[in-house]
Write a protein that holds these residues in place. Structure first.
Motif, mmCIF file in Angstrom:
data_model
loop_
_atom_site.group_PDB
_atom_site.id
_atom_site.type_symbol
_atom_site.label_atom_id
_atom_site.label_comp_id
_atom_site.label_asym_id
_atom_site.label_seq_id
_atom_site.Cartn_x
_atom_site.Cartn_y
_atom_site.Cartn_z
ATOM 1 N N THR A 60 0.829 -1.201 0.000
ATOM 2 C CA THR A 60 0.000 0.000 0.000
ATOM 3 C C THR A 60 0.865 1.253 0.000
ATOM 4 O OG1 THR A 60 -0.086 0.185 2.416
ATOM 5 C CG2 THR A 60 -1.717 -1.258 1.360
ATOM 6 N N THR A 94 -1.867 1.043 -7.411
ATOM 7 C CA THR A 94 -1.737 2.207 -6.525
ATOM 8 C C THR A 94 -0.376 2.881 -6.715
ATOM 9 O OG1 THR A 94 -0.827 0.981 -4.624
ATOM 10 C CG2 THR A 94 -3.233 1.093 -4.815
ATOM 11 N N GLU A 97 -0.454 6.682 -6.758
ATOM 12 C CA GLU A 97 -0.699 7.227 -5.427
ATOM 13 C C GLU A 97 0.556 7.128 -4.572
ATOM 14 O OE1 GLU A 97 -3.632 6.540 -1.553
ATOM 15 O OE2 GLU A 97 -3.984 5.415 -3.406
#
Length: 327
Positions: A60, A94, A97
């Motif tokens: 993440t 991701t 991001e």
């Protein structure tokens, strides 16, 4: 498990001193990819991933930032924070991001090293566009040769890769795009992608893509397939000159084995873990590990012997040199 971040040498001399980021956690496989390249220094892919939707254990953005903040203070004078490692970074959707979050805590430029496989996807291009530099692999303008070298997932098409890279290069707010052209030969002399015909096809395809830079190199570390051998330096120089005549000296970089890289000052927390993490990403000679991590030779010998005895790494030969790699 948090994202593993390690300082270490990269294939491209373009990157100088860099901190590498993995974006897929170790899920039992040392390599997560949608290609199974014959030259890959990490060996074979046990199970090719069809695409981002097949990824399990994706890191993440929060984990990347946390790891970066923990490790960044141990390394001085970095040129890039680089997304590479044991997987294809664009498989993690991701990624964009992650880069945006990194910019909130660091002013160091960000580079993504990609195999180009997903360049045809708009969402992947948007992620790549967040970087300062994208180093994209491009090995052939011929479909058959491209398949022989990359052994891609069947759903990946060269035409889509070609079009995707062209669109990435044309993005007004996009990154600088460097194509990494890995030239190869077979031990038995049969052709791969360094023949005159292949070089011409490469040049035509690269003209269509219109990248900012082109890196010409050949395999240096132990490849996945034993029949893969490096292109001789003299021939590599001749091919590079051919590229220079087409694209100009300012755009073409010839990457030769043994080029010295700048070194950063590294403060170590656990040398054994750092050595193993480096070798997990790419096979290295003793001298490459010593220089990359700025370790004294005596201490490194002890670590290498311990890792060999534990069966965590093995010693392999390639091009007349001895390399260490994760077992």
């Amino acid at each position: 498990m948090k994202s593993r971040i390690v300082y270490g040498p990269l294939l491209s001399r373009r990157l100088g001193r860099s901190l590498g980021v993995d974006v897929i956690k170790n899920t039992g496989s040392k390599k997560n990819c949608n290609y199974d390249c014959i030259y890959c220094q990490l060996g074979h892919v046990e199970k090719k991933l069809r695409g981002p939707e097949a990824v399990q254990g994706g890191v993440t953005p929060g984990e990347v930032v946390e790891s970066l903040q923990n490790f960044h203070k141990n390394v001085e004078d970095l040129d890039y924070i680089t997304f590479s490692g044991t997987c294809e970074p664009s498989l993690n959707l991701t990624l964009g991001e992650m880069i945006r979050e990194i910019r909130k805590v660091s002013e160091i430029p960000v580079c993504v090293i990609t195999n180009s496989s997903l360049a045809g996807r708009p969402d992947v291009r948007e992620n790549l566009a967040e970087a300062d530099l994208v180093v994209a692999t491009f090995v052939s303008g011929n479909e058959d040769t491209w398949k022989k070298i990359h052994r891609p997932d069947p759903e990946i098409k060269l035409e889509e890769v070609l079009e995707g890279l062209r669109k990435l290069a044309k993005m007004e707010s996009g990154p600088k795009l460097a194509l990494e052209v890995m030239l190869l030969e077979r031990a038995d002399g049969s052709p791969l992608n360094s023949t005159e015909e292949e070089v011409e096809a490469l040049i035509e395809a690269i003209k269509y893509i219109a990248p900012d830079e082109i890196e010409i190199l050949t395999v240096s570390r132990p490849p996945a397939e034993a029949y893969v051998v490096p292109v001789p330096e003299e021939k590599l120089r001749e091919i590079a000159e051919r590229f220079v005549s087409e694209f100009g000296k300012e755009k073409v970089r010839l990457v030769l084995k043994g080029l010295k890289k700048k070194r950063s000052k590294v403060s170590h927390q656990n040398l054994e873990e750092e050595v193993y993490a480096l070798l997990l990403r790419r096979p290295c000679t003793f001298e490459q590990v010593e220089k990359a991590l700025d370790i004294d030779s005596g201490g490194l010998h002890l670590i290498i012997e311990k890792l060999l005895k534990a069966g965590k790494i093995v010693e392999v030969g390639s091009s007349g040199e001895e390399y260490y790699k994760a077992s």
